[in-house]
Design a protein around this motif. Structure first.
Motif, PDB file in Angstrom:
ATOM      1  N   ARG A  55      24.453 -10.799 -18.905  1.00 47.93           N
ATOM      2  CA  ARG A  55      24.428 -10.460 -17.347  1.00 47.93           C
ATOM      3  C   ARG A  55      24.652  -9.545 -16.629  1.00 47.93           C
ATOM      4  NH1 ARG A  55      27.413 -15.979 -18.174  1.00 47.93           N
ATOM      5  NH2 ARG A  55      29.426 -14.805 -17.713  1.00 47.93           N
ATOM      6  N   ASP A  56      25.716  -9.469 -17.717  1.00 44.94           N
ATOM      7  CA  ASP A  56      25.894  -7.837 -17.002  1.00 44.94           C
ATOM      8  C   ASP A  56      25.145  -7.078 -16.652  1.00 44.94           C
ATOM      9  OD1 ASP A  56      28.012  -6.012 -15.600  1.00 44.94           O
ATOM     10  OD2 ASP A  56      27.590  -5.091 -17.736  1.00 44.94           O
ATOM     11  N   GLU A  58      21.549  -7.869 -16.881  1.00 46.90           N
ATOM     12  CA  GLU A  58      20.798  -8.853 -15.536  1.00 46.90           C
ATOM     13  C   GLU A  58      20.792  -7.830 -14.434  1.00 46.90           C
ATOM     14  OE1 GLU A  58      20.347 -12.193 -16.680  1.00 46.90           O
ATOM     15  OE2 GLU A  58      18.920 -12.010 -18.663  1.00 46.90           O
ATOM     16  N   ASP A  59      22.155  -7.909 -14.369  1.00 51.10           N
ATOM     17  CA  ASP A  59      23.057  -7.864 -13.215  1.00 51.10           C
ATOM     18  C   ASP A  59      22.656  -5.672 -12.443  1.00 51.10           C
ATOM     19  OD1 ASP A  59      24.248  -8.418 -10.256  1.00 51.10           O
ATOM     20  OD2 ASP A  59      25.632  -7.045 -11.160  1.00 51.10           O
ATOM     21  N   ARG A  60      22.892  -4.866 -13.359  1.00 52.73           N
ATOM     22  CA  ARG A  60      22.229  -3.693 -13.872  1.00 52.73           C
ATOM     23  C   ARG A  60      21.019  -3.889 -13.508  1.00 52.73           C
ATOM     24  NH1 ARG A  60      27.092  -0.150 -16.674  1.00 52.73           N
ATOM     25  NH2 ARG A  60      28.987  -1.838 -16.394  1.00 52.73           N
ATOM     26  N   ARG A  62      18.976  -5.607 -12.072  1.00 51.28           N
ATOM     27  CA  ARG A  62      18.504  -6.104 -10.324  1.00 51.28           C
ATOM     28  C   ARG A  62      18.914  -4.791  -9.348  1.00 51.28           C
ATOM     29  NH1 ARG A  62      20.672 -10.721 -11.396  1.00 51.28           N
ATOM     30  NH2 ARG A  62      20.415 -11.201 -12.499  1.00 51.28           N
ATOM     31  N   ASN A  63      20.450  -4.213  -9.702  1.00 48.93           N
ATOM     32  CA  ASN A  63      21.235  -3.758  -8.668  1.00 48.93           C
ATOM     33  C   ASN A  63      21.286  -1.983  -8.959  1.00 48.93           C
ATOM     34  OD1 ASN A  63      21.329  -5.541  -7.456  1.00 48.93           O
ATOM     35  ND2 ASN A  63      22.426  -7.202  -8.397  1.00 48.93           N
TER      36      ASN A  63
END
Length: 66
Positions: A55-56, A58-60, A62-63
């Motif tokens: 999740r970390d 994927e978040d990095r 995306r953002n």
């Protein structure tokens, strides 16, 4: 966990900056901040579950950090 270590290192760095009155007034906070950041990443890598790491990442993606 990562955020808590980061905040603790920032507090130690600011405390060192306000208590030291020499060359170390600049070097110590920078060193404490870098050491805290490295410790936070190490702790996250060791303690986070594989799903949390995914999740970390994927978040990095995306953002991205600026």
């Amino acid at each position: 966990m990562r955020f808590a270590i980061f905040v603790l290192s920032a507090c130690c760095a600011s405390l060192a900056f306000f208590t030291l009155h020499s060359f170390w007034a600049w070097a110590a906070p920078i060193a404490l901040f870098i050491a805290g950041s490295l410790l936070a990443e190490y702790a996250f890598g060791r303690l986070a579950s594989p799903e949390e790491k995914q999740r970390d990442l994927e978040d990095r993606v995306r953002n991205p950090p600026t």
